[in-house]
Write a protein that holds these residues in place. Structure first.
Motif, PDB file in Angstrom:
ATOM      1  N   PRO A  33     -11.953  -6.569   4.425  1.00 19.33           N
ATOM      2  CA  PRO A  33     -10.688  -7.229   4.776  1.00 19.33           C
ATOM      3  C   PRO A  33      -9.463  -6.550   4.168  1.00 19.33           C
ATOM      4  O   PRO A  33      -8.390  -6.559   4.760  1.00 19.33           O
ATOM      5  CB  PRO A  33     -10.836  -8.649   4.245  1.00 19.33           C
ATOM      6  CG  PRO A  33     -12.148  -8.739   3.582  1.00 19.33           C
ATOM      7  CD  PRO A  33     -12.867  -7.440   3.708  1.00 19.33           C
ATOM      8  N   GLU A  34      -9.603  -5.953   2.984  1.00 17.07           N
ATOM      9  CA  GLU A  34      -8.454  -5.269   2.352  1.00 17.07           C
ATOM     10  C   GLU A  34      -8.023  -4.060   3.184  1.00 17.07           C
ATOM     11  O   GLU A  34      -6.830  -3.817   3.370  1.00 17.07           O
ATOM     12  CB  GLU A  34      -8.813  -4.853   0.922  1.00 17.07           C
ATOM     13  CG  GLU A  34      -7.652  -4.276   0.152  1.00 17.07           C
ATOM     14  CD  GLU A  34      -6.539  -5.276  -0.149  1.00 17.07           C
ATOM     15  OE1 GLU A  34      -5.425  -4.819  -0.466  1.00 17.07           O
ATOM     16  OE2 GLU A  34      -6.757  -6.503  -0.083  1.00 17.07           O
ATOM     17  N   ARG A  36      -8.570  -3.655   6.452  1.00 12.56           N
ATOM     18  CA  ARG A  36      -8.014  -4.171   7.714  1.00 12.56           C
ATOM     19  C   ARG A  36      -6.608  -4.721   7.530  1.00 12.56           C
ATOM     20  O   ARG A  36      -5.794  -4.705   8.458  1.00 12.56           O
ATOM     21  CB  ARG A  36      -8.945  -5.233   8.297  1.00 12.56           C
ATOM     22  CG  ARG A  36     -10.206  -4.650   8.896  1.00 12.56           C
ATOM     23  CD  ARG A  36     -10.950  -5.642   9.777  1.00 12.56           C
ATOM     24  NE  ARG A  36     -11.054  -6.968   9.216  1.00 12.56           N
ATOM     25  CZ  ARG A  36     -12.099  -7.417   8.522  1.00 12.56           C
ATOM     26  NH1 ARG A  36     -13.126  -6.645   8.294  1.00 12.56           N
ATOM     27  NH2 ARG A  36     -12.111  -8.652   8.065  1.00 12.56           N
ATOM     28  N   LYS A  37      -6.310  -5.200   6.324  1.00 11.28           N
ATOM     29  CA  LYS A  37      -4.980  -5.757   6.049  1.00 11.28           C
ATOM     30  C   LYS A  37      -3.875  -4.725   6.273  1.00 11.28           C
ATOM     31  O   LYS A  37      -2.766  -5.065   6.681  1.00 11.28           O
ATOM     32  CB  LYS A  37      -4.958  -6.257   4.602  1.00 11.28           C
ATOM     33  CG  LYS A  37      -3.637  -6.759   4.110  1.00 11.28           C
ATOM     34  CD  LYS A  37      -3.778  -7.192   2.651  1.00 11.28           C
ATOM     35  CE  LYS A  37      -2.468  -7.586   2.049  1.00 11.28           C
ATOM     36  NZ  LYS A  37      -2.637  -7.969   0.634  1.00 11.28           N
ATOM     37  N   TRP A  38      -4.150  -3.451   6.006  1.00 13.55           N
ATOM     38  CA  TRP A  38      -3.118  -2.416   6.042  1.00 13.55           C
ATOM     39  C   TRP A  38      -3.158  -1.545   7.289  1.00 13.55           C
ATOM     40  O   TRP A  38      -2.338  -0.654   7.434  1.00 13.55           O
ATOM     41  CB  TRP A  38      -3.235  -1.527   4.804  1.00 13.55           C
ATOM     42  CG  TRP A  38      -3.127  -2.310   3.543  1.00 13.55           C
ATOM     43  CD1 TRP A  38      -4.106  -2.528   2.621  1.00 13.55           C
ATOM     44  CD2 TRP A  38      -1.974  -3.007   3.063  1.00 13.55           C
ATOM     45  NE1 TRP A  38      -3.644  -3.315   1.596  1.00 13.55           N
ATOM     46  CE2 TRP A  38      -2.329  -3.625   1.849  1.00 13.55           C
ATOM     47  CE3 TRP A  38      -0.677  -3.179   3.550  1.00 13.55           C
ATOM     48  CZ2 TRP A  38      -1.445  -4.397   1.103  1.00 13.55           C
ATOM     49  CZ3 TRP A  38       0.206  -3.948   2.807  1.00 13.55           C
ATOM     50  CH2 TRP A  38      -0.175  -4.537   1.606  1.00 13.55           C
ATOM     51  N   ASN A 139       2.307  -2.962  -0.625  1.00 16.44           N
ATOM     52  CA  ASN A 139       1.073  -2.210  -0.874  1.00 16.44           C
ATOM     53  C   ASN A 139       1.242  -1.438  -2.189  1.00 16.44           C
ATOM     54  O   ASN A 139       1.561  -0.247  -2.209  1.00 16.44           O
ATOM     55  CB  ASN A 139       0.765  -1.274   0.298  1.00 16.44           C
ATOM     56  CG  ASN A 139      -0.608  -0.655   0.192  1.00 16.44           C
ATOM     57  OD1 ASN A 139      -1.190  -0.578  -0.890  1.00 16.44           O
ATOM     58  ND2 ASN A 139      -1.117  -0.203   1.322  1.00 16.44           N
TER      59      ASN A 139
END
Length: 176
Positions: A33-34, A36-38, A139
């Motif tokens: 998920p980390e 995919r977050k960016w 980020n």
């Protein structure tokens, strides 16, 4: 083509162009998920992964996107991706991007890979005068990677679709 990263460091990292047989590792890395977050283009299915790999191959052919899988010596695990993008393959500006797979975070993989890509880019493209590293302001890990690799903060960029937040622009100029 393979780029050896910090041969005196342990573990030794290798950068090599993406191959079709990287598909399973790529799709697995994007389950994080980390990551995919960016990303703007999440890879959920094998078809998504094949399209992404096709774009990397096309990028090498056009000279607009030279993307490398980051691997560790003697291991099959995918650690990440580093890329140099050039909207004008004959211009003097490029952009560096990267991501790291979850198991590689906190191990110094991203700074080592970005540093090696930067050295490779300046050595391979004599007309290249400037590399940019862009990231969203929230980020913080990307900001630390930029700082560790000598990309100096230049400015804050206003949010512009498809990016929801303001961004940082860091730059590194060709060494004298």
């Amino acid at each position: 083509m393979t780029v050896i990263v910090n041969a005196e460091a342990s573990p030794v990292l290798f950068l090599r162009p993406w191959r079709d047989d990287d598909l399973a590792a790529l799709v697995s890395a994007y389950r994080d998920p980390e990551l995919r977050k960016w990303t703007l283009h999440p890879i959920v299915t094998d078809d998504d992964g094949r399209r992404w790999l096709d774009l990397q191959h096309q990028g090498w052919e056009s000279g607009e996107r030279m993307s490398f899988a980051v691997r560790e010596e003697g291991k099959d695990a995918l650690l990440g991706n580093v890329v140099m993008k050039r909207t004008d393959p004959h211009g003097d500006i490029g952009e560096v991007g990267y991501w790291t797979a979850a198991p590689a975070r906190g191990r110094g993989v991203a700074p080592r890979a970005v540093e090696s890509l930067t050295a490779w880019a300046f050595a391979t493209y004599p007309a290249l005068a400037l590399l940019e590293l862009l990231h969203q302001v929230d980020n913080l890990a990307s900001c630390r990677v930029a700082e560790k690799t000598g990309y100096l903060f230049e400015e804050t960029l206003p949010a512009e679709g498809p990016y929801p937040n303001d961004g940082h622009r860091h730059c590194r100029r060709r060494p004298d």
